[in-house]
Design a protein around this motif. Sequence first.
Motif, short mmCIF file in Angstrom:
data_model
loop_
_atom_site.label_atom_id
_atom_site.label_comp_id
_atom_site.label_asym_id
_atom_site.label_seq_id
_atom_site.Cartn_x
_atom_site.Cartn_y
_atom_site.Cartn_z
N ASN A 9 47.95 65.39 31.90
CA ASN A 9 46.92 66.41 31.77
C ASN A 9 45.57 65.83 31.40
N ARG A 10 45.47 64.53 31.30
CA ARG A 10 44.24 63.88 30.89
C ARG A 10 43.46 63.46 32.12
N GLN A 11 42.20 63.83 32.18
CA GLN A 11 41.38 63.45 33.32
C GLN A 11 40.69 62.13 33.01
N LEU A 12 40.97 61.14 33.82
CA LEU A 12 40.37 59.82 33.64
C LEU A 12 39.27 59.63 34.68
N LYS A 13 38.19 58.99 34.28
CA LYS A 13 37.12 58.67 35.22
C LYS A 13 37.61 57.52 36.07
N ARG A 14 37.76 57.76 37.36
CA ARG A 14 38.38 56.78 38.23
C ARG A 14 37.49 56.32 39.37
N CYS A 15 36.34 56.95 39.57
CA CYS A 15 35.43 56.57 40.64
C CYS A 15 34.16 56.01 40.02
N PHE A 16 33.66 54.93 40.61
CA PHE A 16 32.52 54.24 40.02
C PHE A 16 31.49 53.87 41.06
N THR A 17 30.26 53.71 40.61
CA THR A 17 29.23 53.10 41.43
C THR A 17 29.13 51.64 40.99
N PRO A 18 28.59 50.77 41.83
CA PRO A 18 28.39 49.38 41.40
C PRO A 18 27.54 49.30 40.13
N LYS A 19 26.58 50.20 39.98
CA LYS A 19 25.74 50.22 38.79
C LYS A 19 26.58 50.49 37.54
N GLU A 20 27.55 51.39 37.66
CA GLU A 20 28.42 51.70 36.52
C GLU A 20 29.35 50.52 36.20
N VAL A 21 29.83 49.83 37.22
CA VAL A 21 30.66 48.64 37.00
C VAL A 21 29.84 47.57 36.28
N LYS A 22 28.61 47.40 36.72
CA LYS A 22 27.71 46.44 36.08
C LYS A 22 27.51 46.80 34.61
N GLN A 23 27.37 48.08 34.30
CA GLN A 23 27.19 48.52 32.92
C GLN A 23 28.46 48.30 32.10
N LEU A 24 29.62 48.56 32.69
CA LEU A 24 30.89 48.30 32.00
C LEU A 24 31.01 46.82 31.62
N ILE A 25 30.63 45.96 32.54
CA ILE A 25 30.68 44.52 32.28
C ILE A 25 29.67 44.16 31.19
N ALA A 26 28.46 44.69 31.28
CA ALA A 26 27.43 44.41 30.27
C ALA A 26 27.87 44.89 28.88
N ASP A 27 28.48 46.07 28.83
CA ASP A 27 28.93 46.62 27.55
C ASP A 27 30.04 45.77 26.92
N ASN A 28 30.78 45.04 27.75
CA ASN A 28 31.91 44.25 27.27
C ASN A 28 31.71 42.75 27.48
N LEU A 52 23.82 43.88 45.29
CA LEU A 52 23.91 44.01 46.75
C LEU A 52 24.74 45.24 47.12
N LEU A 53 25.87 45.43 46.43
CA LEU A 53 26.69 46.61 46.68
C LEU A 53 25.93 47.90 46.36
N GLN A 54 25.20 47.89 45.25
CA GLN A 54 24.43 49.09 44.88
C GLN A 54 23.35 49.38 45.92
N ASP A 55 22.70 48.35 46.44
CA ASP A 55 21.69 48.54 47.49
C ASP A 55 22.31 49.17 48.73
N ARG A 56 23.53 48.74 49.10
CA ARG A 56 24.23 49.34 50.25
C ARG A 56 24.58 50.80 49.98
N VAL A 57 25.03 51.08 48.76
CA VAL A 57 25.37 52.46 48.38
C VAL A 57 24.14 53.35 48.50
N ASP A 58 23.01 52.87 47.97
CA ASP A 58 21.77 53.64 48.02
C ASP A 58 21.31 53.87 49.45
N ALA A 59 21.40 52.83 50.28
CA ALA A 59 20.96 52.93 51.68
C ALA A 59 21.82 53.89 52.48
N ARG A 60 23.10 53.98 52.16
CA ARG A 60 24.03 54.84 52.91
C ARG A 60 24.19 56.22 52.28
N GLY A 61 23.58 56.43 51.13
CA GLY A 61 23.67 57.74 50.47
C GLY A 61 25.05 58.04 49.93
#
Length: 107
Positions: A9-28, A52-61
Amino acid sequence: HVCKHDAPNRQLKRCFTPKEVKQLIADNEQVLKQRFPSAFKDMTLLEQSLQLLQDRVDARGMDRPLTVIEYDDYHQDKEMVYAVAKDDINRRITLCFRGTDNELAMK
């Protein structure tokens, strides 16, 4: 520890943007460098790759292109840990396995 059996019954955040992955790494970052010194010694390439991945995400919407489909580490002291991830940016499915060193492991 996360697995579908552990938190039905617990909702886990399972989808990420490259920017969020970068922040997770920076936080840890300090913990990662301490536990995995060779892998996180110089993070320049990792940061460039995520940008580079974030740039592709932004370009493709794209909204949230990196998805953890399945993950189980519930019995990580006794069993293998696994994850299945989907990368919509590069159109890849990634399977990750980590064994456990215990009495059942092959010698």
